[in-house]
Design an enzyme around this catalytic site. Sequence first.
Site, PDB file in Angstrom:
ATOM      1  N   ASN A  10       0.428   0.159 -12.646  1.00  0.00           N
ATOM      2  CA  ASN A  10       0.692   0.895 -11.414  1.00  0.00           C
ATOM      3  C   ASN A  10       2.206   1.145 -11.314  1.00  0.00           C
ATOM      4  O   ASN A  10       2.988   0.222 -11.059  1.00  0.00           O
ATOM      5  CB  ASN A  10       0.178   0.055 -10.229  1.00  0.00           C
ATOM      6  CG  ASN A  10       0.461   0.698  -8.890  1.00  0.00           C
ATOM      7  OD1 ASN A  10       1.423   1.447  -8.725  1.00  0.00           O
ATOM      8  ND2 ASN A  10      -0.372   0.385  -7.909  1.00  0.00           N
ATOM      9  N   GLU A  41      -9.688  -7.786 -16.955  1.00  0.00           N
ATOM     10  CA  GLU A  41     -10.624  -7.633 -15.822  1.00  0.00           C
ATOM     11  C   GLU A  41     -10.101  -8.414 -14.622  1.00  0.00           C
ATOM     12  O   GLU A  41      -9.750  -9.588 -14.753  1.00  0.00           O
ATOM     13  CB  GLU A  41     -11.997  -8.198 -16.211  1.00  0.00           C
ATOM     14  CG  GLU A  41     -12.879  -7.223 -16.950  1.00  0.00           C
ATOM     15  CD  GLU A  41     -13.258  -6.005 -16.120  1.00  0.00           C
ATOM     16  OE1 GLU A  41     -13.629  -6.193 -14.950  1.00  0.00           O
ATOM     17  OE2 GLU A  41     -13.162  -4.876 -16.650  1.00  0.00           O
ATOM     18  N   ASP A  70      -1.265  -9.921  -8.094  1.00  0.00           N
ATOM     19  CA  ASP A  70      -2.553  -9.456  -7.594  1.00  0.00           C
ATOM     20  C   ASP A  70      -2.432  -9.450  -6.085  1.00  0.00           C
ATOM     21  O   ASP A  70      -1.912 -10.397  -5.486  1.00  0.00           O
ATOM     22  CB  ASP A  70      -3.722 -10.322  -8.048  1.00  0.00           C
ATOM     23  CG  ASP A  70      -5.045  -9.588  -7.833  1.00  0.00           C
ATOM     24  OD1 ASP A  70      -5.088  -8.354  -8.048  1.00  0.00           O
ATOM     25  OD2 ASP A  70      -6.021 -10.221  -7.427  1.00  0.00           O
ATOM     26  N   PHE A 153       1.620   3.791  -1.426  1.00  0.00           N
ATOM     27  CA  PHE A 153       0.326   3.998  -2.087  1.00  0.00           C
ATOM     28  C   PHE A 153      -0.734   3.209  -1.337  1.00  0.00           C
ATOM     29  O   PHE A 153      -0.440   2.507  -0.366  1.00  0.00           O
ATOM     30  CB  PHE A 153       0.395   3.557  -3.568  1.00  0.00           C
ATOM     31  CG  PHE A 153       0.564   2.069  -3.758  1.00  0.00           C
ATOM     32  CD1 PHE A 153       1.804   1.482  -3.622  1.00  0.00           C
ATOM     33  CD2 PHE A 153      -0.525   1.254  -4.058  1.00  0.00           C
ATOM     34  CE1 PHE A 153       1.967   0.103  -3.783  1.00  0.00           C
ATOM     35  CE2 PHE A 153      -0.372  -0.122  -4.230  1.00  0.00           C
ATOM     36  CZ  PHE A 153       0.875  -0.697  -4.088  1.00  0.00           C
ATOM     37  N   GLY A 154      -1.969   3.288  -1.827  1.00  0.00           N
ATOM     38  CA  GLY A 154      -3.051   2.459  -1.291  1.00  0.00           C
ATOM     39  C   GLY A 154      -3.226   2.613   0.212  1.00  0.00           C
ATOM     40  O   GLY A 154      -3.291   3.726   0.741  1.00  0.00           O
ATOM     41  N   TYR A 155      -3.305   1.477   0.889  1.00  0.00           N
ATOM     42  CA  TYR A 155      -3.574   1.469   2.333  1.00  0.00           C
ATOM     43  C   TYR A 155      -2.312   1.689   3.174  1.00  0.00           C
ATOM     44  O   TYR A 155      -2.366   1.566   4.397  1.00  0.00           O
ATOM     45  CB  TYR A 155      -4.239   0.140   2.724  1.00  0.00           C
ATOM     46  CG  TYR A 155      -5.556  -0.126   2.031  1.00  0.00           C
ATOM     47  CD1 TYR A 155      -6.749   0.396   2.546  1.00  0.00           C
ATOM     48  CD2 TYR A 155      -5.627  -0.869   0.860  1.00  0.00           C
ATOM     49  CE1 TYR A 155      -7.964   0.167   1.910  1.00  0.00           C
ATOM     50  CE2 TYR A 155      -6.840  -1.104   0.217  1.00  0.00           C
ATOM     51  CZ  TYR A 155      -7.997  -0.578   0.746  1.00  0.00           C
ATOM     52  OH  TYR A 155      -9.201  -0.805   0.119  1.00  0.00           O
ATOM     53  N   ASP A 156      -1.187   1.991   2.544  1.00  0.00           N
ATOM     54  CA  ASP A 156       0.088   2.121   3.272  1.00  0.00           C
ATOM     55  C   ASP A 156       0.023   3.011   4.513  1.00  0.00           C
ATOM     56  O   ASP A 156       0.570   2.651   5.554  1.00  0.00           O
ATOM     57  CB  ASP A 156       1.196   2.634   2.328  1.00  0.00           C
ATOM     58  CG  ASP A 156       1.779   1.520   1.483  1.00  0.00           C
ATOM     59  OD1 ASP A 156       1.445   0.343   1.718  1.00  0.00           O
ATOM     60  OD2 ASP A 156       2.570   1.829   0.574  1.00  0.00           O
ATOM     61  N   HIS A 181       4.633  -7.906   1.592  1.00  0.00           N
ATOM     62  CA  HIS A 181       4.031  -9.055   0.923  1.00  0.00           C
ATOM     63  C   HIS A 181       4.617  -9.240  -0.474  1.00  0.00           C
ATOM     64  O   HIS A 181       5.051 -10.313  -0.847  1.00  0.00           O
ATOM     65  CB  HIS A 181       2.508  -8.852   0.863  1.00  0.00           C
ATOM     66  CG  HIS A 181       2.081  -7.493   0.365  1.00  0.00           C
ATOM     67  ND1 HIS A 181       2.617  -6.326   0.857  1.00  0.00           N
ATOM     68  CD2 HIS A 181       1.202  -7.122  -0.612  1.00  0.00           C
ATOM     69  CE1 HIS A 181       2.070  -5.308   0.212  1.00  0.00           C
ATOM     70  NE2 HIS A 181       1.214  -5.759  -0.673  1.00  0.00           N
TER      71      HIS A 181
END
Length: 202
Positions: A10, A41, A70, A153-156, A181
């Site tokens: 990413n 995975e 993660d 990105f993502g839930y930003d 975070h």
Amino acid sequence: MAAIVIASRNEHKVEEIRKLLTGLAVEVLSLKEFPNAPEVEEDGDTFQANALRKARVISRFTGLAALADDSGLEVDCLRGKPGVRSARFAGEHASDAENNKKLLAYLAGVPREHRTAQFRSVIALVSPKGAERLVEGVCRGVIIEEERGSGGFGYDPLFLVPHLGKTFAELSMEEKNKISHRGRALQQVVPIIREWLEQGLL
Ligand code: IMP
């Protein structure tokens, strides 16, 4: 110079991490430099398990120190969902837009005071000499009713930081790094890397 590989594909994340590690006497590489590195995975039950597995695999493959993160979003009224499944909330190859849409659907009709959430980031560091460390950072916020902002990105765009009155997507990368975070977890990485450099563990 000692080197550390960021075990992520990413580019947003790699860029954020690279910024935070500038100033240390280590070369910061990413998986771009290792196109044949194995896919790991992320099917563990915890952020810790996933981060540690990724860092171990990449350290072994490259022979260098590896840093793996993660992370995910934990919504209080959804009892911590989407959590470790944040990237795949709306399905195996879901886009950010699809994940955000699903989150808004889950929270439809939930009032502001019950839309509290946190981003959590766990970072694993694995040295080629066998040392391992885990650190964690959390940032609290509120899931708003519609997307705001175009950064990140993502839930930003849905994650409002109440004391700033802005979503993560409305912050510059520097502003986000200070309170995020991942930023909080990474601040703890810097002294560990210094320690490992001094002890010859890198
Ligand atoms: P992973 O840590 O790469 O497995 O991905 C975790 C998922 O959590 C991402 O795909 C995003 O959906 C979400 N996530 C993690 N950190 C952030 C962030 O800083 N902003 C927005 N979404 C994030």
